[in-house]
Design an enzyme around this catalytic site. Structure first.
Site, PDB file in Angstrom:
ATOM      1  N   ASP A  94       0.798  -1.226   0.000  1.00  0.00           N
ATOM      2  CA  ASP A  94       0.000   0.000   0.000  1.00  0.00           C
ATOM      3  C   ASP A  94       0.826   1.269   0.000  1.00  0.00           C
ATOM      4  O   ASP A  94       0.281   2.348   0.245  1.00  0.00           O
ATOM      5  CB  ASP A  94      -0.946   0.004   1.205  1.00  0.00           C
ATOM      6  CG  ASP A  94      -0.199   0.013   2.525  1.00  0.00           C
ATOM      7  OD1 ASP A  94       0.968  -0.396   2.538  1.00  0.00           O
ATOM      8  OD2 ASP A  94      -0.787   0.437   3.533  1.00  0.00           O
ATOM      9  N   GLU A  95       2.110   1.204  -0.237  1.00  0.00           N
ATOM     10  CA  GLU A  95       2.861   2.460  -0.286  1.00  0.00           C
ATOM     11  C   GLU A  95       4.115   2.328  -1.150  1.00  0.00           C
ATOM     12  O   GLU A  95       4.627   1.234  -1.381  1.00  0.00           O
ATOM     13  CB  GLU A  95       3.238   2.939   1.115  1.00  0.00           C
ATOM     14  CG  GLU A  95       4.169   2.066   1.887  1.00  0.00           C
ATOM     15  CD  GLU A  95       4.512   2.688   3.238  1.00  0.00           C
ATOM     16  OE1 GLU A  95       5.273   3.665   3.263  1.00  0.00           O
ATOM     17  OE2 GLU A  95       4.008   2.184   4.245  1.00  0.00           O
TER      18      GLU A  95
END
Length: 454
Positions: A112-113
Site C-alpha cells: 500500500d505504499e
DNA sequence: TCTGGGGTCCTCTGCCCT
DNA sequence: TCTGAGGGCAGAGGACCC
C-alpha cells in the site's frame, strides 16, 4: 506547507504515496455493508493480531499489531474480517500501474505504499505537487481508493509529509486530511524537527527507549545531541544515520524493485506444536509453500533458515548454506528437517518458519518442463539447476557443507522438479489445498492451521 | 489474556585462510 | 611448526518496517 504549492520543476523530486486504511477499504469494496462501520482486518483466531483498522476503529484505540482479542474489547461493535491478500495484491498491482504511468522510478515499500522519484516527470507536469494531485485522482479512478501523498526533497521528509496529509482520527469519525502535503526546502527543518523522534524511520521501541534515556524526545532534540553521544547510545552506524536524518540529510535514492533477498513462510499455531514428528511435518508443508513461491517467481536459493518461537516467545534460528541453489519443496524440506533436528523442541513451539535466501534468478521448473520434451529431459538435466548427483544415496550419506553435515541429498533432483511441476499444475487448476505431501498430512490441522500462504 | 506474517538490514561472533 | 593479525564469510540474533 499545509497547502499544495506550485514549485519550480525538479525542486522536490521525491513523492511518498500511502494508501489510506488500504486493507479495510479493499474489504469495503468487496462488501459495501462495511462502509461507515468500524472494521478490523487481521487474524481472527485466538492468536491473531490486527493488520489494519478503519478510522472508526482507530478512534476507539485500535491499532495495527494489536492482538485481535484486545481490539474486540476496545471496539466491540467492530466487524472483524480475516485478511485475504489476493484482493490486496490485485489492487496493489493496479495502483503500481498508475505510478508507472508517471515515472519508471518507483520503489515499492509495501502493498500500500511506494516512493516515486519524479525528477524526470516534469516535462508533462509543471510541479511535483501537480504530479501528486494527478496521482491521487488517477488512483481513485483506477481502484476507487484514497491515498495520501507527501512531496519533499528526500525520502524521510516525503514519508513524514504523507503522514501529515492523512485523514485524522476523531471520536466523531474520520476527518478528511490534506490529501497532499508539500514540504518546501525552506520549511524542511522546522517541519522535521517538530516531530516526535519515533516518527523517524529506524526508531523503534528499543531505540526510542535509549534515546529517551538521554533526554531526546523530538527530532529537534536529536539534532542537538553531539554525534559521539549518539554513537555511544545507539551504535556507530545507527547513530550516524539518525544524526543525518535529524538534520534533514537523507540522500538515499529511490530504488526500483529488484530481486528479493529472501522468501519465507511462517505460521503461528492455534495451539503450541509438540512432538518432533509434527514439527517436521509442518516444516514439509511450509517448505512446500516457500518452494512454490520460489518457482512461481523464477527463483532458487542456497541458504535455508528455520525459525522457531517457543511458548515464552524466545526465538531461535538455524541456517545452512548448500553449494547449489534449490527450488523444490522436497530439497528444501530435507535441509529444514535437518536444521530442526539441531533445535530444542521440548515444551513445544508456537511458531515455525522456513526461509530461503541467497536467491538467484532461474527458469521456473514449470517453464523448464513445459518447453522440454521427455526425450530432452532424458538427454540433459533441467537447467540451470545442478541436480543432486545421486538419487539413491543411502540414508546415511552425508554432504559436507561448511561446518555442518547434512545427511542425504541436498540439491533438487530431476524427479523433484518434475513432481513440483505436477503439483503446481494441479494446484493452479484445483486450488492450493487440494494436494499435499503425505508427510505434511500427518497433522490433525485445526482450521486456523490450514493456510498455504499468500 | 495477549503479542502475525513477510520482509530488510545491522551487529556480533566464530571459523577458516593467508 | 607455532603464533598472531586481519580479512572474508557464515550463522545467530536483534531491531525495525508495513
Amino acid at each position: 506547507m499545509s497547502q499544495p504549492q506550485r514549485r519550480p520543476p525538479g525542486e522536490l523530486p521525491i513523492l511518498h504515496v500511502d494508501m489510506d486504511a488500504f486493507y479495510v477499504e479493499v474489504e469495503r469494496m468487496r462488501d459495501p455493508s462495511l462502509i461507515g462501520r468500524p472494521v478490523i482486518v487481521g487474524g481472527s483466531g485466538r492468536r491473531g493480531v490486527v493488520a489494519s483498522a478503519s478510522y472508526e476503529a482507530r478512534a476507539a484505540g485500535v491499532h495495527a499489531a494489536m492482538p485481535t482479542a484486545q481490539a474486540r474489547r476496545l471496539c466491540p461493535s467492530a466487524v472483524v474480517v480475516t485478511s485475504d491478500f489476493s484482493g490486496y495484491i490485485e489492487a496493489s498491482s493496479a495502483i503500481a500501474e498508475v505510478f508507472e504511468s508517471v515515472t519508471p522510478h518507483v520503489e515499492p515499500i509495501a502493498l500500500d505504499e511506494a516512493f516515486l522519484d519524479v525528477s524526470g516527470a516534469h516535462r508533462l507536469f509543471d510541479s511535483s505537487s501537480e504530479i501528486a494531485w494527478h496521482l491521487r485522482n488517477a488512483v481513485r479512478e483506477a481502484v476507487a481508493l484514497e491515498c495520501s501523498v507527501g512531496v519533499a526533497s528526500n525520502k524521510t521528509l516525503a514519508k513524514l509529509a504523507s503522514v501529515a496529509a492523512k485523514p485524522a482520527v476523531h471520536p466523531d469519525g474520520p476527518r478528511p486530511g490534506l490529501g497532499v502535503c508539500v514540504v518546501s526546502v525552506a520549511d524542511e527543518l522546522d517541519f522535521l524537527q517538530a516531530h516526535r523522534v519515533e516518527a523517524l524511520w529506524g526508531v523503534g521501541p528499543m531505540t526510542l527507549r535509549r534515546l529517551n534515556e538521554i533526554n531526546v524526545s523530538t527530532v529537534g532534540d536529536l539534532a542537538a545531541v553531539p554525534l559521539e553521544r549518539l554513537v555511544s547510545t545507539v551504535g556507530a552506524a545507527h547513530g550516524a544515520h539518525l544524526a543525518a536524518l535529524a538534520r534533514g540529510i537523507d540522500d538515499r535514492p529511490v530504488h526500483r524493485g529488484g530481486l528479493p533477498r529472501s522468501v519465507s513462510h511462517e505460521q503461528t499455531f492455534e495451539t503450541d506444536l509438540t512432538g518432533a514428528d509434527r514439527v517436521r511435518s509442518e516444516a514439509v508443508r511450509l517448505a512446500d509453500a516457500v518452494a512454490s513461491r520460489l518457482r512461481a517467481n523464477g527463483l532458487s536459493g542456497r541458504t535455508v533458515t528455520v525459525k522457531v518461537k517457543h511458548p515464552d516467545f524466545s526465538l531461535r534460528t538455524r541456517a545452512h548454506t548448500i553449494p547449489e541453489p534449490i527450488q523444490t519443496g522436497h530439497a528444501l524440506a530435507h535441509v529444514a528437517q535437518e536444521l530442526i533436528g539441531s533445535l530444542d523442541l521440548h515444551g513445544g513451539i508456537r511458531l515455525l518458519g522456513v526461509a530461503v535466501s541467497n536467491l538467484e534468478e532461474t527458469a521456473s521448473a514449470e517453464t523448464e518442463s513445459a518447453t522440454r520434451s521427455a526425450d530432452e529431459r532424458e538427454a540433459a538435466p533441467a537447467q540451470p539447476h545442478q541436480m543432486a548427483l545421486d538419487l539413491n544415496l543411502p540414508p546415511d550419506a552425508q554432504t559436507e557443507c561448511g561446518d555442518e553435515t547434512i545427511r542425504g541429498p541436498t540439491g533438487d533432483t530431476e524427479l523433484d522438479l518434475r513432481l513440483a511441476v505436477a503439483l503446481d499444475a494441479i494446484r493452479n487448476r484445483f486450488g492450493r489445498t487440494v494436494i499435499a505431501h503425505g508427510s505434511a498430512a500427518l497433522r490433525d490441522g485445526t482450521p486456523g492451521e490450514r493456510r498455504w500462504g499468500r
